[in-house]
Design an enzyme around this catalytic site. Structure first.
Site, mmCIF file in Angstrom:
data_model
loop_
_atom_site.group_PDB
_atom_site.id
_atom_site.type_symbol
_atom_site.label_atom_id
_atom_site.label_comp_id
_atom_site.label_asym_id
_atom_site.label_seq_id
_atom_site.Cartn_x
_atom_site.Cartn_y
_atom_site.Cartn_z
ATOM 1 N N ASP A 106 0.966 -1.299 -0.117
ATOM 2 C CA ASP A 106 0.132 0.007 0.022
ATOM 3 C C ASP A 106 0.982 1.351 0.115
ATOM 4 O OD1 ASP A 106 1.017 -0.177 2.431
ATOM 5 O OD2 ASP A 106 -0.645 -0.103 3.500
ATOM 6 N N LYS A 157 7.967 26.357 17.712
ATOM 7 C CA LYS A 157 7.533 25.452 16.480
ATOM 8 C C LYS A 157 8.635 24.767 15.817
ATOM 9 C CE LYS A 157 3.195 27.834 15.922
ATOM 10 N NZ LYS A 157 2.264 28.630 14.827
ATOM 11 N N ASP A 213 3.369 6.399 2.024
ATOM 12 C CA ASP A 213 2.621 5.299 2.710
ATOM 13 C C ASP A 213 1.036 5.847 2.970
ATOM 14 O OD1 ASP A 213 2.451 2.721 4.736
ATOM 15 O OD2 ASP A 213 1.269 4.271 5.579
#
Length: 240
Positions: A106, A157, A213
Site C-alpha cells: 500500500d 515550533k 505510505d
C-alpha cells in the site's frame, strides 16, 4: 528476484474507502496501487511474487489471478488470523531461495528495487531496511527547563528530522528461517532486531526517492495527485 507482498490488513484508517475493497486495491490514478507496485517490481527484475492475503483475499485472486496479464508469476499465501508484518514470512518462506524482498502493498514510491537488492547482496547482509528521511514539524512552542525546574529557554515550533522505515525490506532466507516461530505474531522491526541480536548484519538503505505510505485519507489523496502529475517517474515503461 522474488518478492513477498503483504496485503492482508484491513486498512481501517482509510474507511469508508476500505469498507468494500482492500487498501492495496484502491485506485491511484487509473489502476490499483498494488498493480503499480507489481509493474515496478517486474521492471526491476522480479519474476515471482507471493501475495500474503487475509482480509478479502478473494478480491486479490479475482483481480490478479496468476499474474499472467502483468507478465509476472503470482501465488498466494493465506492467513487465517493476523500474523504481523513479518509473521506472514513463516507461512511462505520455503517458496523463496536465498535473498528476497518483503514489502507492504500500500505504498507509492520511486525506490529502485534492483539497486537496493544489489546493495543488500554486496554487503552480504542478512537484512536490509529501506528508509526515508522526513521532517517533522511541531506546531507548538517547546519550553525548556533546567534540573531545578527553572525556565531555561523556548524553541518556537521546531522541526526535527527522522529516518522512517519505508515498508520495503530484503532478507536472507538462511539467516531468518531459524528465527521464525509458527503461528507467532511478529512485526518486521522485531524480526530485524532478532537478526541483530543473533549477530547478523542488518543494513539500512537510503535512496533519494519519493515515498508515501497510504495510511491516512490525506496520504491517499496526495498519492493520487502525485501519481497523475509524475506518472512517468513511477512507471516509465507505461509512458513510452
Amino acid at each position: 528476484m522474488k518478492a513477498l507482498i503483504l496485503v492482508g490488513g484491513k486498512g481501517t484508517r482509510l474507511r469508508p474507502y476500505t469498507a468494500t475493497i482492500p487498501k492495496p486495491l484502491l485506485p491511484v490514478g487509473d489502476m490499483p496501487i498494488l498493480e503499480i507496485i507489481l509493474k515496478q517490481l517486474k521492471n526491476s527484475g522480479v519474476n515471482e511474487v507471493i501475495l500474503a492475503v487475509g482480509h478479502m483475499s478473494q478480491l486479490f485472486e479475482s483481480f490478479f489471478q496468476n499474474g499472467q496479464q502483468l507478465g509476472i508469476n503470482i501465488d498466494y499465501s493465506f492467513e487465517d488470523k493476523p500474523m504481523g508484518t513479518a509473521g506472514a514470512i513463516a507461512l511462505s518462506i520455503d517458496h523463496f531461495d536465498d535473498d528476497f524482498i518483503v514489502m507492504n502493498g500500500d505504498l507509492l514510491t520511486t525506490l529502485d528495487y534492483k539497486k537496493m537488492f544489489e546493495f543488500h547482496q554486496s554487503k552480504n547482509s542478512s537484512g536490509t531496511v529501506a528508509i526515508s528521511r522526513r521532517e517533522m514539524k511541531i506546531d507548538f512552542g517547546i519550553v525548556e527547563s533546567d534540573s531545578s525546574g527553572m525556565l531555561s529557554g523556548y524553541i518556537e515550533k521546531p522541526s526535527y528530522f527522522y529516518d522512517f522505515g519505508m515498508g520495503v525490506n530484503i532478507i536472507n532466507k538462511k539467516a531468518v528461517k531459524p528465527l521464525l516461530v509458527e503461528n507467532e505474531y511478529i512485526d518486521m522491526p522485531d524480526l530485524m532486531l532478532r537478526l541483530r541480536e543473533k549477530g547478523e548484519k542488518v543494513y539500512i538503505y537510503r535512496e533519494d526517492c519519493f515515498w508515501l505510505d497510504m495510511g491516512r485519507h490525506e496520504d491517499y489523496e496526495k498519492a493520487n495527485e502525485v501519481f497523475i502529475e509524475r506518472r512517468e517517474d513511477f512507471l516509465p515503461s507505461d509512458s513510452e
